[in-house]
Design an enzyme around this catalytic site. Structure first.
Site, PDB file in Angstrom:
ATOM      1  N   LYS A  60       0.847  -1.202   0.000  1.00 45.53           N
ATOM      2  CA  LYS A  60       0.000   0.000   0.000  1.00 45.53           C
ATOM      3  C   LYS A  60       0.879   1.249   0.000  1.00 45.53           C
ATOM      4  CE  LYS A  60      -3.860  -2.415   2.095  1.00 45.53           C
ATOM      5  NZ  LYS A  60      -4.579  -2.847   3.306  1.00 45.53           N
ATOM      6  N   GLN A 104      -5.039  -1.342   9.366  1.00 48.43           N
ATOM      7  CA  GLN A 104      -4.973  -2.695   8.808  1.00 48.43           C
ATOM      8  C   GLN A 104      -5.645  -3.705   9.746  1.00 48.43           C
ATOM      9  OE1 GLN A 104      -3.861  -3.425   5.740  1.00 48.43           O
ATOM     10  NE2 GLN A 104      -4.122  -5.623   5.940  1.00 48.43           N
ATOM     11  N   ASP A 127     -11.174   2.973   3.559  1.00 47.21           N
ATOM     12  CA  ASP A 127     -11.587   1.570   3.527  1.00 47.21           C
ATOM     13  C   ASP A 127     -13.099   1.445   3.299  1.00 47.21           C
ATOM     14  OD1 ASP A 127      -9.799  -0.570   3.756  1.00 47.21           O
ATOM     15  OD2 ASP A 127      -9.422  -0.159   5.882  1.00 47.21           O
TER      16      ASP A 127
HETATM   17  N1  GUN Z   1      -7.065  -6.686   5.879  1.00 49.13           N
HETATM   18  C1  GUN Z   1      -7.348  -7.452   4.787  1.00 49.13           C
HETATM   19  N2  GUN Z   1      -8.010  -6.714   3.864  1.00 49.13           N
HETATM   20  C2  GUN Z   1      -8.137  -5.481   4.378  1.00 49.13           C
HETATM   21  C3  GUN Z   1      -8.731  -4.274   3.878  1.00 49.13           C
HETATM   22  O1  GUN Z   1      -9.281  -4.201   2.779  1.00 49.13           O
HETATM   23  N3  GUN Z   1      -8.646  -3.198   4.716  1.00 49.13           N
HETATM   24  C4  GUN Z   1      -8.056  -3.268   5.934  1.00 49.13           C
HETATM   25  N4  GUN Z   1      -8.046  -2.166   6.669  1.00 49.13           N
HETATM   26  N5  GUN Z   1      -7.506  -4.362   6.427  1.00 49.13           N
HETATM   27  C5  GUN Z   1      -7.546  -5.455   5.640  1.00 49.13           C
END
Ligand code: GUN
Length: 307
Positions: A60, A104, A127
């Protein structure tokens, strides 16, 4: 999206190339970010040392840099308390250089995930997990909502493939297998907004194979390796595989570890003989998630300009 993302698989189904599609989204985001007048800022918060989360968070950050964003990562120890994490989120809410906040998941046991997600300012919630954004999406106010990245990315692939195959989303039978808040439910809302007839199937659905066989558009988001077999798929259907499952493979790595490989929720080889088009795993929906996170961050930065 400008480039053609559908390729021959050498079998019945076309393959949908999520890497090409995601590169095209990232290129557009970088271009538009350059002319915004402010650097979009993304903060990613990682608590603990889950290896898979570390890999995701790193990619990311890399994507954010490649788009010319201001990118910060907060690595917190696994011993972080809920109050400490909430305090950090509040500081990020108040930081004008930050337009997008991503905490996350999963969070370590002992931290109330819902409470943390509720703390993220809805206009920075890249998100799309905050109930305000969930509600905007559910009431059809999609243009105002920040939409969860994975279903938003899957939706772009569906729209491209539908166009390419000269089909119509309006009135199409869409079946989503999986009812999670992160993928299944928002996916249903997005397809509904495009006038598809939407069914959400799940582990308690009676005769799942025959429900799946109704689908012109079949979205698999259950997290069970290769659960959806070739004979669950209507001939010519568009199949979107959101699953990313690591399973044991033959042999050992150079360092003597047991080999593993990634598979989706769909048995790809079987599906290739039946479907009209399908997203492979890896290289299908996966790369789109990060691209849409950047697109959401750009949107949040743009919204902050007009607020
Ligand atoms: N963990 C796995 N997929 C995601 C996601 O799309 N967003 C977040 N914040 N954590 C994740």
């Amino acid at each position: 999206m400008t480039s053609n993302i559908l390729k021959s698989s050498g079998k019945q189904a076309l393959l949908i190339d999520g890497k090409v599609a995601s590169a095209s989204v990232l290129e557009r985001v970088a271009l538009e970010a350059g002319s915004l007048g402010v650097k979009p800022g993304l903060a990613v918060v990682l608590v603990g040392e889950d290896p898979a989360s570390q890999v995701y968070v790193k990619s990311k950050g890399k994507a954010a840099h490649s788009c010319g964003f201001h990118s910060v990562q907060h690595d917190l120890p696994v011993t972080t308390t809920e109050a400490e994490l909430i305090d950090l989120v509040r500081r990020l809410n108040d930081d004008p250089a930050i337009h997008g906040i991503l905490v996350q998941l999963p969070l370590p046991a002992g931290i109330d995930t819902q409470k943390v997600l509720l703390t993220v300012a809805p206009e920075k919630d890249v998100d799309g997990f905050h109930p305000i954004n969930v509600g905007l999406l559910a009431t059809g106010a999609i243009k105002r909502a920040l939409v969860p990245c994975t279903p938003a990315g899957a939706m772009l692939l569906i729209e491209e493939a539908t166009k390419f195959l000269h089909r119509d989303l309006a009135g199409a039978e869409a079946v989503i297998v999986g009812r999670s808040n992160i993928v299944g439910k928002p996916m249903a809302q997005l397809l509904l907004a495009k006038n598809a007839t939407v069914t959400i199937a799940h582990s308690r659905t009676r005769d799942l194979p025959s429900v799946a066989r109704r689908a012109d558009i079949l979205v698999a988001a259950v997290g069970r390796p290769e659960m959806i077999r070739g004979d669950w798929i209507k001939p010519g259907a568009l199949v979107i595989d959101v699953g990313i499952n690591r399973i044991p493979a033959e042999g050992l790595t150079a360092s003597g570890q047991k080999k593993t490989r990634l598979v989706g929720d769909v048995a790809l080889d079987e599906a290739l003989a039946v479907a009209g088009a399908i997203t492979p795993v890896p290289g299908g929906v996966g790369p789109m998630t990060i691209a849409l996170l950047m697109a959401n961050t750009l949107r949040a930065a743009r919204l902050a300009q007009v607020l």
